[in-house]
Enzyme design. Structure first.
Site, PDB file in Angstrom:
ATOM      1  CB  SER A  60     -70.424-199.499 -86.703  1.00 33.68           C
ATOM      2  OG  SER A  60     -70.675-198.238 -86.097  1.00 33.68           O
ATOM      3  CG  ASP A 222     -62.884-197.835 -89.489  1.00 33.52           C
ATOM      4  OD1 ASP A 222     -63.088-196.515 -89.433  1.00 33.52           O
ATOM      5  OD2 ASP A 222     -64.066-198.461 -88.814  1.00 33.52           O
ATOM      6  CG  HIS A 253     -66.871-197.431 -89.687  1.00 33.38           C
ATOM      7  ND1 HIS A 253     -66.252-197.707 -89.161  1.00 33.38           N
ATOM      8  CD2 HIS A 253     -68.382-197.445 -89.432  1.00 33.38           C
ATOM      9  CE1 HIS A 253     -67.171-198.382 -87.437  1.00 33.38           C
ATOM     10  NE2 HIS A 253     -68.251-197.842 -87.909  1.00 33.38           N
TER      11      HIS A 253
END
Length: 279
Positions: A60, A222, A253
């Protein structure tokens, strides 16, 4: 992910080290700059202690932190200390949902009123760092109201219209060019991401204004990061034998940190490679 790496034979704080950061700050602030400096030192210390180059694994926003670090170093430094970089679910072009966060807050699944935390969320440098990058989102409408539409290129006007103009624009200009050019990292890369999950792509506000939650139109991604942003790392693999992309489908995610398909692919990439740093 950490448990999987430990089970594979890595040793905590020796061949496997974590590099957590304060998620409020980008490298444009003193706190963020201090983190980048400490991360560089940790890489050097780990390589020195183990006698091997380091593999970076990031997830991320950690991917933006890692990219910024690598872009700031000389090629000689990267050749000496970095074995490879594995960015997972990197928001390289930002995420559309950041506009909704700035406009009306984002509870992020918590039992709180989004408006109660909106001012706090607006103060984070990183929520501007994660804003959609105009050069990649182009003319795509991200927010619509009865009076106008907003694209990523309209972000500064959008900040003024939601009542956060002066401070917001200052924060935005501070972080806008940190990683948006997506300069090649200069190290072998294996980019991992997943598509096939409904992801906020456009927000429609009614006549009640930005204090009311919008209708959400979803696209691919995602669940957090839009597909076009996740795909941007593919450019590093074009004509580069030291870079590749591993794509998944239907993994969220955060699920990229726990899904067995991802973990097994990660182990394959890291086979016989130590040490590791997780960002």
């Amino acid at each position: 992910m950490v448990q999987t790496l430990v089970s594979a034979g890595l040793e905590r704080n020796v061949s496997l080290r974590g590099a957590p950061y304060d998620f409020r700050y980008a490298p444009s602030s003193q706190v963020g700059a201090d983190y980048i400096r400490s991360l560089k030192e940790l890489i050097e210390q780990t390589a020195s202690a183990t006698g091997r180059r380091v593999s970076l694994v990031s997830h991320s926003m950690g991917c933006l932190q890692a990219l910024y670090l690598l872009n700031q170093q000389s090629q000689a430094w990267k050749d000496k200390f970095i074995e490879r970089w594995i960015p997972i679910a990197g928001p390289f072009g930002g995420a559309a949902k950041e506009l909704k966060l700035h406009a009306s807050g984002d509870a992020q699944g918590l039992p709180v009123d989004p408006l109660k935390i909106r001012e706090e969320q607006r103060s984070y440098e990183t929520n501007f760092w994660l804003a959609p990058v105009p050069r990649y989102f182009g003319s795509q409408v991200l927010v619509s109201t009865p009076s106008r539409n907003y694209t990523a290129a309209d972000f500064e006007e959008f900040l003024g219209d939601i009542g956060y103009g002066a401070v917001g624009r200052r924060l935005w200009r501070r972080v806008a060019n940190l990683t948006s050019a997506l300069m090649p990292p200069g190290v072998p890369v294996t980019c991992m991401y997943s598509l096939g999950v409904k992801t906020p792509a456009r927000f429609s506000y009614g006549p009640g204004g930005f204090d009311l939650q919008p209708q959400v139109e979803e696209g691919d991604g995602d669940g957090t990061v839009n597909d076009l942003s996740l795909r941007l790392c593919e450019r590093w693999a074009e004509g580069n034998s030291a870079a590749k992309v591993v794509r998944f489908s239907g993994i969220t995610h955060s699920g990229m940190l726990t899904d067995d398909r991802v973990l097994q692919s990660l182990l394959k990439e890291l086979e016989d490679v130590q040490p590791q740093l997780v960002v």
